[in-house]
Write an enzyme that holds these catalytic residues in place. Structure first.
Site: not given
Ligand code: IMP
Ligand code: MG
Length: 502
Positions: A367, A423, A426, A475
Site C-alpha cells: 500500500g 499507507d 484504520d 473504504f
Molecule cells: P488496520 O490494522 O485496521 O489499521 O488496517 C490497516 C491496513 O488495512 C492498511 O495497511 C491497509 O492495507 C488496509 N486498509 C485499511 N483501510 C483501507 C482502505 O480504506 N483501503 C484500502 N486498504 C485499507
Molecule cells: Mg495494506
C-alpha cells in the site's frame, strides 16, 4: 452585423428578438454554439443586437464529424460577422460520458455563456426533475437570464429561423437515442400529455417552472430572515427540517465556484450534512473535493489544501475518475494535487526534525508504494530505505491485529532512527503489531508516518508522529491502496463504490 438577410428573415428576427433577453445588457456577448438549430438561431439573434458577439464551439472529439461541426460554426460566425473561438477538449469514451462532457465543456466556456435552451427544453427539464423526485427548486428548472436568454422562444421558432435563412445546421444523431431519458421525454411523454389533455403542455410546464422559481426564491429569502447564520449548529438542529435543509442548500450553493452555481448539492449531500448537524458524524465530504465539518458548534466548509483535507478542488482533471475505473469509484477523497502538496510538507518537516540523523525509512508493502517513493524524494537528507511486507490474519474486512511477516527487512535496526512509512491506519492494529516487532530489534528511535488516518476508527492509543490526511471512515482506493489488488495505480484517492469485497 454584416450579413444581409431577406426581408422575410428580417421580419422574423424583428419578431423574435424582443422575446429574448439578449438586449437586457449591452456588454460583450459570449455564445455557446454547437451548430445545432437552437444555438445557431441564438447566434443569429445575438448578431442582430448591438453587442460584440463571440461564438464558442466546443469540440469534444466524441463524434467523427465533430471537427466539421467546428468548421460549420466558424462559417456561421463569418457569415454573421462575429468572432469565433474553437475549443477542443479531450473527454474519451467510457462511463458517465454526459457528465464528463459537461464538466469538460464548462471548464473551457466563459462563465455564464449564453445557451440556446428554449421553452421546450425548459418543459423537458421540469419533467426530468420531477422524475428525480425534485422539490420546489428543481421544479423551477432553468433560470431565465444572460445564461438562458431564449427560454421564451419555442423550438419551432429557432428551427424556422434557421430554415428561413437557409442555414446548414449540425444534426446530432444522439438526439434520437431514446435510451437517453431526455430524448424519450421529448419524443414520447410530451406528445402523450398533449394527446390526453388536448393542450400544448410546454407553456404549462414552463409556467409551473416560473411559479415554482418564484416560490423558491421567496422561501430562501424568508429562510435567511428566520435563520440568518448557516454555521450555527444549534439553530439548524432546532429548525424544522425543510428550513434547515434550505439554509444548508443555499449556503453550499453560495460557496460554489461561479460556474457551478446552478448545481445545487444533491439530496444525499444535504442529508449527510444534516448528519453532521445532528452530531452523528463529525464531518462529511461533498462534491468538489470539499468537506463540511463541525467544531465548537459551528459548521464550516473547508477550502484550502492541507492535511485536514481542506481545498476546493479546481483541478478539473483530478475530479474526474479515469474511465477505466469510473464505475467503481465515488468521490475524490484526496486529489493528486493535494497529495503532492502534503507530501512535500511532510518531507520538509521530516528533514527539519531529523537533521543530522537521517532516518531509515521502512515502507510497508504494498500500500505504501507510491507514498514511500514520493516521500523519500521530498526528504532532503541521505535516507536509507527498506521494505517489509505484511499480511494480516482475520476476516477480509477486519484487521485482527495478528500479522504475518511476508517479507522481512534486510537492514539491521539496532541504533538506527527508524521511520515507518504506512499507507493507511484504520483500526491501527496492524501498525501496533509492527511497532512492537520493530521495537524488539533495538532501534534508537521508532516513529510512524502514515499518509491516511481514518477518523475515529482506532482501537489503540493514537500516537503517530506524522499524518498526511485524516479522512472519514469509508473504504478508499488509489495511490497505492487497493481493493482485491486493483486500483493501486490511480494517482488520486477515491471512495470505493464497487462490489468487490475488501
Ligand atoms: P488496520 O490494522 O485496521 O489499521 O488496517 C490497516 C491496513 O488495512 C492498511 O495497511 C491497509 O492495507 C488496509 N486498509 C485499511 N483501510 C483501507 C482502505 O480504506 N483501503 C484500502 N486498504 C485499507
Ligand atoms: Mg495494506
Amino acid at each position: 452585423m454584416t450579413a444581409q438577410f431577406s426581408s422575410h428573415a428580417a421580419v422574423l428576427i424583428e419578431e423574435l428578438l424582443p422575446r429574448t433577453l439578449l438586449q437586457n445588457d449591452d456588454g460583450p456577448l459570449e455564445v455557446a454554439c454547437s451548430g445545432g438549430p437552437d444555438s445557431t438561431a441564438l447566434a443569429v439573434l445575438a448578431a442582430a443586437t448591438n453587442r460584440s458577439v463571440t461564438l464558442h464551439h466546443v469540440d469534444h472529439g466524441l463524434r467523427p464529424s465533430s471537427s466539421e461541426d467546428a468548421v460549420l460554426v466558424k462559417e456561421l460566425a463569418d457569415f454573421l460577422g462575429v468572432h469565433f473561438v474553437g475549443h477542443i477538449v479531450d473527454v474519451g469514451e467510457g462511463p458517465n460520458l454526459e457528465a464528463r462532457a459537461r464538466h469538460a465543456r464548462r471548464s473551457v466556456l466563459p462563465n455564464g455563456a449564453a445557451t440556446g435552451h428554449t421553452m421546450d427544453d425548459q418543459a423537458e427539464t421540469v419533467l426530468l426533475n420531477l422524475l428525480r423526485g425534485t422539490g420546489t427548486e428543481g421544479l423551477g428548472a432553468m433560470k431565465p437570464g444572460a445564461h438562458h436568454p431564449l427560454l421564451d422562444l419555442r423550438r419551432r421558432d429557432t428551427h424556422e429561423l434557421c430554415g428561413v435563412l437557409g442555414l446548414r445546421v449540425v444534426v446530432d444523431e444522439s438526439n434520437d437515442d431514446q435510451r437517453l431519458l431526455r430524448n424519450a421525454v421529448r419524443a414520447r411523454l410530451l406528445p402523450l400529455f398533449e394527446e390526453l389533455s388536448h393542450r400544448d403542455p410546454v407553456p404549462l410546464l414552463a409556467r409551473t417552472a416560473t411559479l415554482a422559481r418564484g416560490d423558491a426564491e421567496l422561501l430562501s429569502g424568508l429562510a435567511k430572515l428566520v435563520l440568518p447564520d448557516p454555521h450555527d449548529v444549534v439553530a439548524l438542529r432546532e429548525a424544522p427540517q425543510p428550513l434547515s435543509t434550505r439554509v444548508i442548500r443555499d449556503w453550499v450553493i453560495s460557496t460554489n465556484l461561479d460556474d457551478e452555481r446552478e448545481h445545487p448539492p444533491s439530496e444525499a449531500e444535504v442529508a449527510r450534512i444534516l448528519e453532521v448537524v445532528s452530531g452523528d458524524v463529525q464531518a462529511t465530504e461533498i462534491s468538489g473535493g470539499r468537506r463540511v465539518a463541525r467544531t465548537s458548534g459551528r459548521l464550516r466548509i473547508d477550502a484550502e489544501a492541507s492535511g485536514t483535507l481542506e481545498g476546493v478542488n479546481t483541478d478539473a482533471k483530478q475530479t474526474i475518475a479515469p474511465s477505466w475505473a469510473a464505475h467503481d469509484l465515488g468521490d475524490v477523497v484526496v486529489s493528486a494535487q493535494q497529495i503532492r502538496t502534503r507530501v512535500s510538507e511532510l518531507g520538509a518537516q521530516i528533514t527539519a526534525d531529523y537533521g543530522d540523523n537521517p532516518p531509515l525509512l521502512v515502507g510497508v508493502l504494498k500500500g505504501a508504494m507510491h507514498f514511500m517513493s514520493d516521500l523519500a524524494q521530498a526528504i532532503e537528507l541521505p535516507v536509507d530505505v527498506d521494505f517489509m511486507a505484511v499480511s494480516s490474519y482475520g476476516s477480509a474486512t477486519q484487521s485482527s491485529g495478528v500479522v504475518r511477516i511476508v517479507k522481512d527487512l534486510d537492514a539491521d535496526l539496532s541504533g538506527r532512527h527508524v521511520l515507518v512509512v504506512e499507507d493507511i491506519i484504520d483500526s491501527g492494529l496492524t501498525l501496533n503489531y509492527l511497532r512492537k516487532y520493530l521495537q524488539a530489534r533495538g532501534p534508537a528511535s521508532l516513529e510512524v508516518c502514515a499518509l491516511l488516518l481514518k477518523d475515529g476508527e482506532q482501537r489503540i492509543e493514537p500516537d503517530f508522529r506524522y499524518v498526511g490526511f485524516t479522512i472519514p471512515p469509508t473504504f478508499v482506493v488509489g495511490y497505492g491502496l487497493d481493493v482485491a489488488e486493483k486500483y493501486r495505480n490511480l494517482d488520486s484517492i477515491y471512495t470505493y463504490v464497487g462490489t468487490d469485497s475488501y
